[in-house]
Motif scaffolding. Structure first.
Motif, PDB file in Angstrom:
ATOM      1  N   ARG A 187      -8.956  -0.059   0.605  1.00 18.43           N
ATOM      2  CA  ARG A 187      -9.974   0.064  -0.444  1.00 18.43           C
ATOM      3  C   ARG A 187     -10.202   1.531  -0.782  1.00 18.43           C
ATOM      4  O   ARG A 187     -10.368   1.903  -1.936  1.00 18.43           O
ATOM      5  N   LEU A 188     -10.201   2.371   0.242  1.00 17.43           N
ATOM      6  CA  LEU A 188     -10.386   3.803   0.025  1.00 17.43           C
ATOM      7  C   LEU A 188      -9.208   4.377  -0.758  1.00 17.43           C
ATOM      8  O   LEU A 188      -9.385   5.141  -1.705  1.00 17.43           O
ATOM      9  N   ARG A 189      -7.996   4.004  -0.374  1.00 17.25           N
ATOM     10  CA  ARG A 189      -6.797   4.478  -1.090  1.00 17.25           C
ATOM     11  C   ARG A 189      -6.836   4.032  -2.551  1.00 17.25           C
ATOM     12  O   ARG A 189      -6.473   4.793  -3.444  1.00 17.25           O
ATOM     13  N   LEU A 190      -7.256   2.788  -2.779  1.00 20.30           N
ATOM     14  CA  LEU A 190      -7.361   2.289  -4.152  1.00 20.30           C
ATOM     15  C   LEU A 190      -8.372   3.134  -4.931  1.00 20.30           C
ATOM     16  O   LEU A 190      -8.108   3.528  -6.071  1.00 20.30           O
ATOM     17  N   GLY A 191      -9.503   3.430  -4.316  1.00 20.13           N
ATOM     18  CA  GLY A 191     -10.507   4.258  -4.980  1.00 20.13           C
ATOM     19  C   GLY A 191      -9.964   5.622  -5.359  1.00 20.13           C
ATOM     20  O   GLY A 191     -10.195   6.121  -6.468  1.00 20.13           O
ATOM     21  N   GLN A 192      -9.202   6.208  -4.453  1.00 25.49           N
ATOM     22  CA  GLN A 192      -8.623   7.525  -4.726  1.00 25.49           C
ATOM     23  C   GLN A 192      -7.664   7.466  -5.914  1.00 25.49           C
ATOM     24  O   GLN A 192      -7.675   8.332  -6.785  1.00 25.49           O
ATOM     25  N   LEU A 221      -7.656   5.213  -8.309  1.00 24.49           N
ATOM     26  CA  LEU A 221      -8.419   4.903  -9.520  1.00 24.49           C
ATOM     27  C   LEU A 221      -9.040   6.169 -10.114  1.00 24.49           C
ATOM     28  O   LEU A 221      -9.122   6.309 -11.338  1.00 24.49           O
ATOM     29  N   VAL A 222      -9.448   7.104  -9.268  1.00 26.57           N
ATOM     30  CA  VAL A 222      -9.964   8.386  -9.757  1.00 26.57           C
ATOM     31  C   VAL A 222      -8.871   9.106 -10.537  1.00 26.57           C
ATOM     32  O   VAL A 222      -9.101   9.622 -11.626  1.00 26.57           O
ATOM     33  N   GLU A 223      -7.663   9.126  -9.969  1.00 23.78           N
ATOM     34  CA  GLU A 223      -6.545   9.783 -10.651  1.00 23.78           C
ATOM     35  C   GLU A 223      -6.230   9.123 -11.983  1.00 23.78           C
ATOM     36  O   GLU A 223      -5.757   9.778 -12.909  1.00 23.78           O
ATOM     37  N   ALA A 224      -6.501   7.814 -12.071  1.00 23.05           N
ATOM     38  CA  ALA A 224      -6.254   7.079 -13.313  1.00 23.05           C
ATOM     39  C   ALA A 224      -7.409   7.246 -14.303  1.00 23.05           C
ATOM     40  O   ALA A 224      -7.349   6.714 -15.408  1.00 23.05           O
ATOM     41  N   GLY A 225      -8.440   7.977 -13.896  1.00 19.01           N
ATOM     42  CA  GLY A 225      -9.581   8.190 -14.779  1.00 19.01           C
ATOM     43  C   GLY A 225     -10.534   7.002 -14.818  1.00 19.01           C
ATOM     44  O   GLY A 225     -11.355   6.895 -15.721  1.00 19.01           O
ATOM     45  N   ARG A 226     -10.446   6.138 -13.844  1.00 16.30           N
ATOM     46  CA  ARG A 226     -11.270   4.923 -13.793  1.00 16.30           C
ATOM     47  C   ARG A 226     -12.335   5.087 -12.709  1.00 16.30           C
ATOM     48  O   ARG A 226     -12.355   4.390 -11.708  1.00 16.30           O
ATOM     49  N   THR A 227     -13.248   6.044 -12.950  1.00 15.54           N
ATOM     50  CA  THR A 227     -14.234   6.440 -11.952  1.00 15.54           C
ATOM     51  C   THR A 227     -15.163   5.302 -11.554  1.00 15.54           C
ATOM     52  O   THR A 227     -15.478   5.150 -10.374  1.00 15.54           O
ATOM     53  N   GLU A 228     -15.634   4.523 -12.507  1.00 12.98           N
ATOM     54  CA  GLU A 228     -16.535   3.418 -12.186  1.00 12.98           C
ATOM     55  C   GLU A 228     -15.904   2.446 -11.191  1.00 12.98           C
ATOM     56  O   GLU A 228     -16.539   2.027 -10.226  1.00 12.98           O
ATOM     57  N   GLU A 229     -14.652   2.107 -11.444  1.00 16.68           N
ATOM     58  CA  GLU A 229     -13.935   1.204 -10.535  1.00 16.68           C
ATOM     59  C   GLU A 229     -13.691   1.878  -9.185  1.00 16.68           C
ATOM     60  O   GLU A 229     -13.689   1.213  -8.141  1.00 16.68           O
ATOM     61  N   ALA A 230     -13.471   3.194  -9.208  1.00 18.12           N
ATOM     62  CA  ALA A 230     -13.268   3.934  -7.959  1.00 18.12           C
ATOM     63  C   ALA A 230     -14.535   3.907  -7.112  1.00 18.12           C
ATOM     64  O   ALA A 230     -14.467   3.738  -5.888  1.00 18.12           O
ATOM     65  N   VAL A 231     -15.693   4.055  -7.761  1.00 15.45           N
ATOM     66  CA  VAL A 231     -16.969   3.975  -7.040  1.00 15.45           C
ATOM     67  C   VAL A 231     -17.111   2.594  -6.403  1.00 15.45           C
ATOM     68  O   VAL A 231     -17.511   2.466  -5.248  1.00 15.45           O
ATOM     69  N   MET A 258       4.237   9.919  -7.315  1.00 19.22           N
ATOM     70  CA  MET A 258       5.302  10.161  -8.293  1.00 19.22           C
ATOM     71  C   MET A 258       4.774  10.177  -9.725  1.00 19.22           C
ATOM     72  O   MET A 258       5.547  10.262 -10.674  1.00 19.22           O
ATOM     73  N   GLY A 259       3.455  10.077  -9.873  1.00 14.45           N
ATOM     74  CA  GLY A 259       2.864  10.125 -11.200  1.00 14.45           C
ATOM     75  C   GLY A 259       2.777   8.773 -11.893  1.00 14.45           C
ATOM     76  O   GLY A 259       2.360   8.690 -13.040  1.00 14.45           O
ATOM     77  N   GLN A 260       3.169   7.720 -11.205  1.00 10.93           N
ATOM     78  CA  GLN A 260       3.081   6.366 -11.769  1.00 10.93           C
ATOM     79  C   GLN A 260       1.758   5.749 -11.310  1.00 10.93           C
ATOM     80  O   GLN A 260       1.724   4.768 -10.561  1.00 10.93           O
ATOM     81  N   VAL A 261       0.660   6.327 -11.778  1.00  9.75           N
ATOM     82  CA  VAL A 261      -0.664   5.967 -11.299  1.00  9.75           C
ATOM     83  C   VAL A 261      -1.016   4.516 -11.616  1.00  9.75           C
ATOM     84  O   VAL A 261      -1.509   3.785 -10.760  1.00  9.75           O
ATOM     85  N   ALA A 262      -0.768   4.069 -12.847  1.00  8.12           N
ATOM     86  CA  ALA A 262      -1.103   2.687 -13.229  1.00  8.12           C
ATOM     87  C   ALA A 262      -0.356   1.683 -12.353  1.00  8.12           C
ATOM     88  O   ALA A 262      -0.937   0.691 -11.894  1.00  8.12           O
ATOM     89  N   GLU A 263       0.921   1.942 -12.099  1.00  6.27           N
ATOM     90  CA  GLU A 263       1.715   1.052 -11.252  1.00  6.27           C
ATOM     91  C   GLU A 263       1.206   1.097  -9.812  1.00  6.27           C
ATOM     92  O   GLU A 263       1.175   0.075  -9.120  1.00  6.27           O
ATOM     93  N   GLY A 264       0.805   2.286  -9.356  1.00  7.26           N
ATOM     94  CA  GLY A 264       0.264   2.426  -8.013  1.00  7.26           C
ATOM     95  C   GLY A 264      -1.020   1.630  -7.838  1.00  7.26           C
ATOM     96  O   GLY A 264      -1.220   0.959  -6.824  1.00  7.26           O
ATOM     97  N   ILE A 279       0.841  -1.201   0.000  1.00 13.01           N
ATOM     98  CA  ILE A 279       0.000   0.000   0.000  1.00 13.01           C
ATOM     99  C   ILE A 279       0.874   1.247   0.000  1.00 13.01           C
ATOM    100  O   ILE A 279       0.633   2.187  -0.755  1.00 13.01           O
ATOM    101  N   ARG A 280       1.887   1.242   0.838  1.00 10.84           N
ATOM    102  CA  ARG A 280       2.800   2.396   0.854  1.00 10.84           C
ATOM    103  C   ARG A 280       3.463   2.590  -0.509  1.00 10.84           C
ATOM    104  O   ARG A 280       3.617   3.714  -0.976  1.00 10.84           O
ATOM    105  N   LEU A 281       3.854   1.470  -1.125  1.00 11.96           N
ATOM    106  CA  LEU A 281       4.450   1.540  -2.457  1.00 11.96           C
ATOM    107  C   LEU A 281       3.458   2.131  -3.451  1.00 11.96           C
ATOM    108  O   LEU A 281       3.798   3.026  -4.232  1.00 11.96           O
ATOM    109  N   GLY A 282       2.211   1.656  -3.412  1.00  8.64           N
ATOM    110  CA  GLY A 282       1.187   2.159  -4.328  1.00  8.64           C
ATOM    111  C   GLY A 282       0.932   3.641  -4.152  1.00  8.64           C
ATOM    112  O   GLY A 282       0.793   4.387  -5.130  1.00  8.64           O
ATOM    113  N   ILE A 283       0.876   4.085  -2.897  1.00  7.73           N
ATOM    114  CA  ILE A 283       0.661   5.511  -2.620  1.00  7.73           C
ATOM    115  C   ILE A 283       1.833   6.334  -3.154  1.00  7.73           C
ATOM    116  O   ILE A 283       1.638   7.360  -3.814  1.00  7.73           O
ATOM    117  N   LEU A 284       3.060   5.874  -2.892  1.00 12.89           N
ATOM    118  CA  LEU A 284       4.244   6.585  -3.395  1.00 12.89           C
ATOM    119  C   LEU A 284       4.273   6.617  -4.922  1.00 12.89           C
ATOM    120  O   LEU A 284       4.592   7.648  -5.518  1.00 12.89           O
TER     121      LEU A 284
END
Length: 195
Positions: free
Chosen positions: A69-74, A76-86, A33-39, A24-29
């Motif tokens: 789950r909340l962090r993942l949703g956040q 996913l929003v940045e990745a433009g994947r709103t449905e999955e974020a919901v 760093m702009g590596q949203v897909a990897e996060g 999770i920490r890795l994903g947040i970092l």
């Protein structure tokens, strides 16, 4: 980094938990760093690692699982994947509900904050009824806590603002736009703890 490879050989739920927290920490970092897909990939892998510890000891590991789950949703929003974020924030809501049922009186602020984020995603996705239901529940929770935790009044204001915007939009007098506090942004006081 492939967290699913690390999973092999982990026998103890606490080992899986530690690995999940690192993921999770890795994903947040990565997201920062702009590596949203990897996060997103890291957070999804960490979510799978978190399941067994959360099932084995919900009181100990359940809140962290819900936060993941909340962090993942956040992200996913940045990745433009709103449905999955919901969907991800909806799962976080379900987990916080479960934790609160198991310990009435606990986890109120966390549940209300997650409901607010979930509502802020449902509204732009066109689910006005779902957004109003979520904000209504969050408002109820915060109002019930104001006598015990006076600082929740500060958290109540953004929920009421969001609720008013959704109601205005539903009535046809408001314009659909992003909520000022941020689309899917985690409100203050949420997301602390294990991360």
């Amino acid at each position: 980094m492939a967290l699913h490879r690390i999973r092999i050989g982990l026998a103890d739920p606490s080992e899986e938990h530690r690995t999940a927290v690192l993921g999770i920490r890795l994903g947040i970092l990565q997201g920062e760093m702009g590596q949203v897909a990897e996060g997103v990939e890291s957070l999804v892998a960490a979510r799978h690692l978190w399941r067994r510890p959360a099932a084995a000891d919900p009181e100990e590991y359940g809140p962290g699982h819900a936060r993941s789950r909340l962090r993942l949703g956040q992200l996913l929003v940045e990745a433009g994947r709103t449905e999955e974020a919901v969907e991800a924030t909806g799962e976080a809501v379900v987990r916080w509900h479960t934790l609160r049922r198991e310990r009435p009186g606990a986890h109120g602020p966390e549940l209300a904050a997650v409901l607010t984020v979930h509502a802020s995603l449902r509204w732009p996705a066109g689910d006005l009824g779902g957004a109003l239901e979520a904000t209504g529940e969050a408002v109820e929770i915060y109002r019930g806590l104001t006598g015990v935790l006076p600082d929740v009044v500060d958290r109540l204001h953004p929920v009421l603002e969001l609720q008013a915007r959704v109601l205005l939009h539903r009535a046809g007098t408001g314009r659909r736009r992003r909520w000022r506090a941020g689309w899917g942004r985690i409100p203050p006081g949420v997301g602390g703890g294990a991360f």
